[in-house]
Design a protein around this motif. Structure first.
Motif, short mmCIF file in Angstrom:
data_model
loop_
_atom_site.label_atom_id
_atom_site.label_comp_id
_atom_site.label_asym_id
_atom_site.label_seq_id
_atom_site.Cartn_x
_atom_site.Cartn_y
_atom_site.Cartn_z
N TRP A 276 9.28 -2.99 5.69
CA TRP A 276 8.01 -3.63 5.56
C TRP A 276 8.02 -5.08 4.78
O TRP A 276 8.85 -5.18 3.72
CB TRP A 276 7.12 -2.80 4.66
N THR A 277 7.39 -5.81 5.11
CA THR A 277 6.91 -7.22 4.46
C THR A 277 5.36 -7.04 4.16
O THR A 277 4.56 -6.70 5.07
CB THR A 277 7.12 -8.32 5.03
N CYS A 278 4.98 -7.16 2.82
CA CYS A 278 3.68 -6.99 2.38
C CYS A 278 3.21 -8.24 1.75
O CYS A 278 3.85 -9.06 1.07
CB CYS A 278 3.41 -5.85 1.39
N ALA A 279 1.81 -8.48 1.98
CA ALA A 279 0.90 -9.61 1.60
C ALA A 279 -0.19 -9.26 1.18
O ALA A 279 -0.76 -8.43 1.78
CB ALA A 279 1.12 -10.88 2.50
N GLU B 106 2.00 4.14 0.27
CA GLU B 106 2.22 4.23 -1.10
C GLU B 106 2.34 2.72 -1.76
O GLU B 106 2.05 2.83 -3.37
CB GLU B 106 3.62 5.09 -1.22
N ALA B 107 2.80 1.85 -0.90
CA ALA B 107 3.03 0.47 -1.65
C ALA B 107 1.36 -0.35 -2.02
O ALA B 107 1.22 -1.30 -2.14
CB ALA B 107 3.61 -0.57 -0.77
N GLU C 124 -3.18 -1.24 3.49
CA GLU C 124 -4.35 -0.85 4.10
C GLU C 124 -4.19 -1.13 5.35
O GLU C 124 -5.04 -0.45 6.21
CB GLU C 124 -5.61 -1.39 3.24
N LEU C 125 -3.61 -2.06 5.97
CA LEU C 125 -3.25 -2.46 7.29
C LEU C 125 -1.90 -2.43 7.58
O LEU C 125 -1.10 -3.00 7.09
CB LEU C 125 -3.97 -3.80 7.67
N LEU C 126 -1.43 -1.82 8.42
CA LEU C 126 -0.04 -1.49 9.00
C LEU C 126 0.15 -1.86 10.40
O LEU C 126 -0.45 -1.70 11.21
CB LEU C 126 0.29 0.15 8.94
N VAL C 127 1.14 -2.84 10.64
CA VAL C 127 1.35 -3.54 11.74
C VAL C 127 2.92 -3.30 12.39
O VAL C 127 3.76 -3.78 11.86
CB VAL C 127 1.17 -4.95 11.86
#
Length: 296
Positions: free
Chosen positions: A255-258, A32-33, A36-39
């Motif tokens: 989550w930390t997103c970039a 939802e954020a 496209e790639l979740l780790v």
């Protein structure tokens, strides 16, 4: 693309449904954020051992078997969520008993594409705890995942502290290195983070670190965890001055997103202020050219 990397707390699970619900919440939140790639991190799957009861979860050997037994179900769940949300997922690694590789478990992370395709990466070098107390074995070879998001390699925790693994993946085409980790203390977190940042510098790529966080008193293997998510690039053209694209707050779950632009990786490799990846080739002839000079 947008990458989400986890600071993941492990829970004592009351049922398989509790695990399904937890993983679905995490994947849904990242998707939802816009990720496209979740780790997910190294050994985050150890919480599956609690489904066999507290005695099994507390025992090194029984917990490894309990988790390995659940991996096929966990893989099916990850594959379903990847397809449902249209995302790529690096699942939390787990001890896996693979008869093809010998009698001892390997530390394995599975990678899932929204298309339904999947693969895995095994840890190459074991820490002292893994080899001296837990008897986790080195697994299969390095794997390059050629995805719709780009070419991706995985270095599980300690493996990120060894530059030749990263180099082999980059020579095979890797643009992004995923570094799932599980570290007990801050110094462990910093060892892996420094390794990930060094690999991003040397190979002019993006390194993505995930971590387990919080206490898991029910487990001897992963009882204490400290870390944070982070996304790092080379401190050069098109990237932040310190190379840090994003970093989470230490020991805070989430989550930390970039945002990562693959074109920026290609550009810095072709026309950076320095060309570490290209100039790497100049090292081998010089390694044997050590001159001894006596100064007293």
């Amino acid at each position: 693309m947008k990458i989400a990397t986890a600071a993941y707390p492990m829970d004592f699970l009351e049922s398989w449904t509790a695990y399904e619900d937890k993983l679905a919440r995490w994947v849904s939140e990242a998707a939802e954020a816009g990720a496209e790639l979740l780790v997910f991190p190294e050994y985050g799957a150890m919480e599956l051992s609690t489904l066999a009861g507290s005695d099994a979860a507390a025992d090194l050997e029984r917990s490894a078997h309990a988790v390995s037994d659940r991996v096929p179900e966990a893989n099916a769940l990850h594959a379903r969520l990847a397809a449902e949300h249209g995302v790529h997922i690096l699942g939390a690694s787990a001890p896996v008993f693979d008869p093809a590789l010998g009698p001892r478990p390997v530390n394995r992370a599975h990678f899932f594409a929204p298309s339904g395709a999947s693969g895995h990466q095994d840890k190459q070098i074991m820490t002292r705890f893994e080899r001296e107390e837990w008897s986790i074995a080195p697994g299969g070879p390095l794997t390059l995942f050629d995805t719709a998001l780009g070419k991706i390699g995985v270095l599980i925790c300690y493996d990120a502290e060894y530059p030749l693994f990263a180099r082999a993946l980059v020579e095979a085409g890797a643009e992004i290195l995923l570094v799932p980790s599980c570290t007990e203390k801050r110094r462990g977190y910093w060892r892996v983070r420094i390794g990930a940042m060094a690999r991003a510098l040397e190979q002019q790529c993006v390194a993505v670190m995930s971590s387990t966080v919080g206490d898991a008193a029910w487990s001897y293997a992963v009882d204490t965890n400290s870390g944070a998510g982070g996304v790092f690039g080379p401190p050069d053209t098109g990237f932040p001055e310190d190379g840090v694209l994003a970093v989470g707050e230490l020991d805070r779950p989430g989550w930390t997103c970039a945002e990562v632009d693959p074109a920026a990786i290609a550009h810095v490799r072709a026309d950076g202020v320095v060309l570490n990846m290209t100039h790497w080739q100049e090292q081998p002839p010089r390694i044997g050219e050590v001159t001894r000079v006596a100064l007293g």
